[in-house]
Design an enzyme around this catalytic site. Structure first.
Site, PDB file in Angstrom:
ATOM      1  N   CYS A 181      -3.373   8.468   3.508  1.00  0.00           N
ATOM      2  CA  CYS A 181      -3.022   7.953   2.182  1.00  0.00           C
ATOM      3  C   CYS A 181      -4.156   8.160   1.203  1.00  0.00           C
ATOM      4  O   CYS A 181      -3.942   8.239  -0.007  1.00  0.00           O
ATOM      5  CB  CYS A 181      -2.684   6.478   2.298  1.00  0.00           C
ATOM      6  SG  CYS A 181      -3.968   5.545   3.133  1.00  0.00           S
ATOM      7  N   GLU A 237       0.879  -1.175   0.000  1.00  0.00           N
ATOM      8  CA  GLU A 237       0.000   0.000   0.000  1.00  0.00           C
ATOM      9  C   GLU A 237       0.907   1.213   0.000  1.00  0.00           C
ATOM     10  O   GLU A 237       1.559   1.491   1.007  1.00  0.00           O
ATOM     11  CB  GLU A 237      -0.890   0.004   1.258  1.00  0.00           C
ATOM     12  CG  GLU A 237      -1.811  -1.192   1.384  1.00  0.00           C
ATOM     13  CD  GLU A 237      -2.941  -1.196   0.372  1.00  0.00           C
ATOM     14  OE1 GLU A 237      -3.253  -0.121  -0.176  1.00  0.00           O
ATOM     15  OE2 GLU A 237      -3.488  -2.273   0.114  1.00  0.00           O
TER      16      GLU A 237
END
Ligand code: NAP
Length: 525
Positions: free
Chosen positions: A300, A261
């Site tokens: 994020c 990720e």
């Protein structure tokens, strides 16, 4: 605060608490600069600790059914709920977040854990999962193929980012433990305290089998060297570190399964045909401001690029800027403050450098420097939110930096487009993102845009006025929905309900007589 200043936090590995033998790295309050605790992993016997997790923890977890492991997660959740206040204190001190922002991390983590605890019940009293229906392999139906998913006999190593020390732990650990796979977590050094404290509370409560949950705080040195063929590695962090991880022999030679990720230039898109001041226009402006300011933009999934029709550029700049101007920035302990600090000086410097870099190709529409800091001074890591813009659609074409550079702070860029084709082309210049949100009032146009954007995003968040009060937010990662994104976002997949368990299971095709296969169905019923 319970921990005395500069306490050296223990690591939990091999079923024992171990203090590192080095001096340690200090964790600081990003507002006051006060040293809080230190972390160090020097001198740990990693080989023995990893073997203990794999052999003892793994065997004990696999002996339980999904239902029993779900019940353990439920007990873990109760322990964490009982200690919630301490987690908020640590988050305020170490992450510099206001209460609402700490909740995104802490309560978001607990909520996710609760969803997987309940899922254990629905998966039932079984030890592996059936995957699809039996398939005939020839004319005679007796010989068939049935796929099953069984928990991997390795461990799960998690290397996490600084911005989600609580959620980042539980969104990964809950599916792993539910699958029967032991966990070793290595939190980012800057905010390791909260992760360590949560693990400590769970270990002290004696809920999980020995070796099921371990924590290593401090340097990552040597961790990947310990990984073996059936282990899995889940990484969250920057694209640069991701590249180092992908090239490690554990991945390239031992085929350790890896999930990445990484960073992402997420977008918000107002569809053509929406008027200035319309409900869709206002929903976009509100969400952009929320995304820029929650956790000071250190998410994020935060919106980095905002796409609007060229004719609405000035109006959108005004609407977003007016909302940003109302954001009070400073010490999270002051109740009037809505946005706290960046996590540390390194991130502060990175945000300032990133802003300077983007400003070379953009204009400043709202300047974060105009925000007076509340109960904090220039030595703190607080920064005001800044909205940049590429001026006109021609400018959007030539500005490449806004599509390439993630400034991990309260910064977004407004980008005008000519028509839908142009907008979609600009969104795709992000090279694959975690999430795009699309705003509009025409269901046909919304569905069309979403289907066009799906392949380059892990999640498309489609907002029409009828869901204005219901939607879960652009940046909020819900355990029921997939989290991860293709290309630049790392190519990973997490969560998505029961899909999260796939990463921790091996899929196998069993080819046998349908009488034998019927036994499998019976044992997993
Ligand atoms: P980072 O510097 O890449 O660090 C991430 C983790 O990797 C930390 O635990 C770090 O440990 C560790 N690490 C550093 N070098 C390593 C190496 N050579 N081998 C193995 N591990 C190593 O990232 P960050 O600054 O913490 O996080 C910010 C980034 O994460 C942003 O770009 C953000 O977009 C991304 N992020 C993505 C998601 C997502 O779900 N997609 C979620 C959150 C954040 P130390 O801290 O000890 O150096």
């Amino acid at each position: 605060m319970t921990a005395p200043v500069s306490e050296l936090l223990s690591n939990y590995l091999g079923g024992q608490w171990r203090i590192g033998t080095g001096k340690g790295t200090a964790l600081l309050d990003p507002v006051t600069g006060t040293e809080l605790v230190r972390v160090d992993a020097t001198g740990l016997d990693l080989a023995a600790g990893f073997a203990f997790a794999r052999e003892q923890g793994g065997a004990a977890l696999r002996a339980l059914s999904y239902q029993q492991r779900g019940a353990l997660l439920g007990a873990v959740l109760k322990v964490l709920q009982a200690n919630r206040d301490a987690y908020y204190e640590i988050a305020t001190a170490n992450s510099g977040t206001v209460k609402n922002d700490s909740a995104v991390d802490i309560d978001g983590g607990l909520f996710t854990l609760g969803v997987y605890a309940k899922m254990g019940d629905s998966l039932g009293d079984r030890h592996f999962l059936l995957d699809g229906e039996p398939a005939r392999l020839g004319k005679d139906p007796l010989f068939q193929s049935q796929h099953i998913q069984s928990p991997t006999r390795g461990l799960a190593l998690f290397i996490n980012a600084f911005n989600f020390p609580a959620w980042g732990l539980w969104e990964k650990a809950a599916p792993a433990l539910l699958s029967g796979v032991p966990v070793i977590i290595k939190p980012a050094t800057a905010t390791a305290w909260l992760t360590q404290r949560m693990v400590k509370d769970v270990v002290d409560a004696g809920i999980l089998p020995a070796g099921a949950l371990s924590v290593v705080c401090g340097s990552s040195a040597g961790l990947l060297d310990q990984l073996q063929a059936f282990d899995v590695l889940s990484f969250t962090g920057s694209a640069e570190t991701a590249a180092v991880i992908r090239s490690h022999p554990a991945v390239t030679q031992r085929s350790v399964r890896v999930n990445i990720e990484a960073d992402s230039l997420n977008s918000a898109l107002l569809l053509p045909g929406e008027a200035m001041g319309s409900e869709s226009f206002e929903l976009l402006a509100k969400e952009v401001v929320r995304e820029m300011t929650v956790k000071s933009g250190q998410k994020c999934t935060a919106i980095r690029r905002v796409f609007v029709p060229e004719a609405l550029y000035a109006a959108a700049a005004q609407a977003i800027g007016a909302r940003l101007a109302k954001t009070s920035v400073g010490n999270p302990r002051n109740e009037t403050v809505r946005m706290g600090a960046l996590v540390n000086r390194t991130q502060y410097d990175a945000v300032r450098d990133g802003l300077a870099y983007l400003k070379k190709q953009t204009e400043v529409l709202h300047d974060g420097a105009t925000h007076a800091l509340v109960d904090a001074d220039a030595s703190s890591c607080c920064v005001g939110p800044t909205l940049l813009g590429t001026r006109d659609a021609a400018g959007s074409d030539v500005s490449d930096r806004v599509h390439d550079t993630e400034v991990f702070g309260p910064v977004a860029t407004l980008i005008p487009y000519r028509d839908l084709a142009h907008a979609l082309q600009l969104v795709r210049r992000g090279q694959g993102s975690l999430v795009c949100s699309v705003y509009g009032s025409d269901p046909v146009a919304l569905a069309h845009a979403a289907s066009e954007l799906a392949d380059s995003h892990g999640r498309v968040h489609i907002i029409s006025p009828d869901v204005a009060a219901l939607h879960t937010g652009h940046g909020n990662v819900m355990p029921q929905s997939l989290h991860g994104g293709p290309g630049r976002a790392g190519g990973g997949e997490e969560l998505g309900g029961v899909r999260a368990l796939n990463f921790y299971h091996r899929r196998t095709a069993l080819q046998a007589s349908s009488t034998v296969l019927a036994q499998l169905t019976a044992t997993t019923a």
